[in-house]
Design a protein around this motif. Structure first.
Motif, short mmCIF file in Angstrom:
data_model
loop_
_atom_site.label_atom_id
_atom_site.label_comp_id
_atom_site.label_asym_id
_atom_site.label_seq_id
_atom_site.Cartn_x
_atom_site.Cartn_y
_atom_site.Cartn_z
N ARG A 143 -22.46 28.54 -40.76
CA ARG A 143 -22.55 27.44 -39.79
C ARG A 143 -23.98 26.98 -39.54
N SER A 144 -24.94 27.82 -39.91
CA SER A 144 -26.34 27.47 -39.65
C SER A 144 -26.97 26.65 -40.77
N GLN A 145 -26.17 26.27 -41.77
CA GLN A 145 -26.70 25.50 -42.89
C GLN A 145 -25.74 24.34 -43.20
N ARG A 146 -26.19 23.40 -44.01
CA ARG A 146 -25.39 22.22 -44.33
C ARG A 146 -25.23 22.00 -45.83
N LYS A 147 -25.84 22.85 -46.64
CA LYS A 147 -25.84 22.62 -48.09
C LYS A 147 -24.52 23.02 -48.73
N VAL A 148 -24.01 24.18 -48.36
CA VAL A 148 -22.79 24.71 -48.95
C VAL A 148 -21.62 24.45 -48.01
N HIS A 149 -20.57 23.81 -48.51
CA HIS A 149 -19.35 23.62 -47.73
C HIS A 149 -18.55 24.92 -47.75
N TRP A 150 -17.72 25.12 -46.75
CA TRP A 150 -16.97 26.37 -46.65
C TRP A 150 -15.63 26.15 -45.96
N THR A 151 -14.71 27.05 -46.23
CA THR A 151 -13.43 27.10 -45.52
C THR A 151 -13.09 28.56 -45.28
N ILE A 152 -12.76 28.88 -44.05
CA ILE A 152 -12.34 30.24 -43.69
C ILE A 152 -10.82 30.24 -43.52
N VAL A 153 -10.17 31.24 -44.11
CA VAL A 153 -8.71 31.33 -44.05
C VAL A 153 -8.34 32.57 -43.24
N SER A 154 -7.79 32.36 -42.04
CA SER A 154 -7.36 33.46 -41.17
C SER A 154 -5.88 33.72 -41.42
N THR A 155 -5.56 34.96 -41.77
CA THR A 155 -4.21 35.29 -42.23
C THR A 155 -3.51 36.37 -41.41
N GLY A 156 -4.25 37.01 -40.47
CA GLY A 156 -3.71 38.22 -39.87
C GLY A 156 -3.77 39.36 -40.88
N MET A 157 -3.08 40.45 -40.59
CA MET A 157 -3.09 41.59 -41.52
C MET A 157 -2.06 41.39 -42.63
N PHE A 158 -2.23 42.11 -43.73
CA PHE A 158 -1.21 42.11 -44.78
C PHE A 158 0.08 42.66 -44.17
N THR A 159 1.21 42.06 -44.53
CA THR A 159 2.50 42.47 -43.97
C THR A 159 2.78 43.94 -44.23
N SER A 160 2.36 44.45 -45.37
CA SER A 160 2.63 45.85 -45.73
C SER A 160 1.99 46.84 -44.77
N PHE A 161 0.94 46.41 -44.04
CA PHE A 161 0.29 47.31 -43.08
C PHE A 161 1.24 47.74 -41.97
N VAL A 162 2.28 46.95 -41.73
CA VAL A 162 3.22 47.28 -40.66
C VAL A 162 3.84 48.66 -40.89
N VAL A 163 4.12 48.99 -42.15
CA VAL A 163 4.77 50.27 -42.44
C VAL A 163 3.83 51.26 -43.11
N LEU A 164 2.54 50.96 -43.14
CA LEU A 164 1.57 51.86 -43.76
C LEU A 164 1.47 53.14 -42.92
N PRO A 165 1.81 54.29 -43.48
CA PRO A 165 1.80 55.53 -42.69
C PRO A 165 0.45 55.81 -42.04
N GLU A 166 -0.65 55.55 -42.77
CA GLU A 166 -1.98 55.84 -42.25
C GLU A 166 -2.32 55.00 -41.02
N PHE A 167 -1.77 53.78 -40.98
CA PHE A 167 -2.05 52.92 -39.83
C PHE A 167 -1.32 53.42 -38.59
N GLY A 168 -0.15 53.96 -38.78
CA GLY A 168 0.56 54.62 -37.69
C GLY A 168 1.33 53.71 -36.75
N LEU A 169 1.52 52.46 -37.15
CA LEU A 169 2.27 51.54 -36.30
C LEU A 169 3.76 51.90 -36.28
N VAL A 170 4.26 52.24 -37.47
CA VAL A 170 5.67 52.63 -37.60
C VAL A 170 5.74 53.97 -38.33
#
Length: 307
Positions: A143-170
């Protein structure tokens, strides 16, 4: 929403892991349809992805992002019009800043950084995840420059993380669903395949998304809704446990080297990690994506067919 097809030059994708491979497959389809010019991938020397790249007719550039200097990367990047970073955090702290600095030094036309996760602007600094703070550094650099254009893609977490044992959600074996913070807190999730489709579309029409944060979502649900969906799809009850923010903070403090305890704490919040699905790019385009129930059905069927 109508997407304007933009004339694009050479695209370089950094990495061919779970997400990078999906992005590359979708870009190869757009290349074959004449919507992007050429597609290359940057891989570590000796990577095992060469066969897939030959099949997709994607050129390979070799470099190790973790050890290559900013100048060396800038020299490589200068031969391309677009850079899409799909490397994740494997290079350790500072790698995403180095890659971004090299992109800016190379003066490429358009950059999609590794920001495929939460909305770091909303989360802000001090989340407990050092790599999340670095993501804000990358946004500041862009954001502090104007030479390079950019796009940020916000996706949330990968769906598979929901059942990832190490994450511990389920905990599938014990039949437990854990709410991070509270039951009305929400998560946004998206599959790598859907992220790949949407990212390739954005790359091919980047002028429609110039210097923007674009939100996508396979699904958005509360922890309460997660428990209901698991019970409905899998046909068995789940015990519900709430992990309060003080509990999660204590756990993270007691295990400072445990990345997953930091992630559990970072996701225990009301904002920044979820957004309404009807306000996403895929919704505006009327694009079919994989929601939680559909993903769980596929996951269940894969499990049942495995010997």
């Amino acid at each position: 929403m109508t997407i304007q097809n933009a004339s694009n030059g050479a695209i370089l994708v950094l990495g061919a892991g779970e997400l990078g491979a999906c992005v590359l497959r979708e870009l190869a389809k757009l290349r074959d349809a004449g919507q992007v010019a050429s597609v290359s991938v940057l891989l570590r020397p000796g990577s095992g992805s060469a066969a897939m790249m030959r099949e997709l007719q994607i050129s390979i550039v070799e470099a190790d992002l973790a050890v290559a200097t900013e100048d060396a990367l800038a020299t490589i990047f200068s031969g391309f019009d677009q850079i899409i970073c799909c490397t994740g955090f494997v290079g350790g702290l500072g790698t995403q800043r180095k890659i971004t600095a090299a992109v800016l030094a190379a003066g490429v036309t358009h950059y999609i950084p590794w920001q495929f996760g939460v909305d770091y602007d909303v989360v802000g600094r001090g989340s407990g995840q050092d790599v999340w703070d670095e993501q804000l550094d990358v946004r500041d650099m862009l954001r502090s420059q104007r030479k390079v254009h950019w796009t940020i893609v916000s996706t949330g977490m990968f769906t598979s993380f929901v059942v990832l044992p190490e994450f511990g959600l389920v905990d599938m074996e014990q039949g437990i669903v854990r709410a991070l913070g509270d039951w009305d807190y929400a998560l946004t999730v998206t599959t790598p395949q859907d992220i790949g489709r949407l990212t390739a579309l954005i790359a091919a029409s980047w002028r429609d998304f110039d210097n923007q944060v674009v939100h996508v979502a396979g699904d958005t649900f509360t922890y309460d809704e997660l428990a209901d969906t698991l019970t409905s799809v899998l046909g068995r009850p789940f015990t519900r446990e709430r992990l309060s923010v003080p509990q999660l903070k204590a756990d993270a403090a007691a295990h400072p080297d445990d990345m997953m305890s930091k992630y559990r704490l970072a996701f225990a919040r009301k904002d920044g990690v979820a957004w309404p699905k009807d306000q996403t790019l895929n919704s505006k385009l009327g694009m079919n994506v994989t929601d939680l129930a559909a993903w769980l059905c596929e996951w269940r069927d894969r499990k049942s067919s495995t010997p």
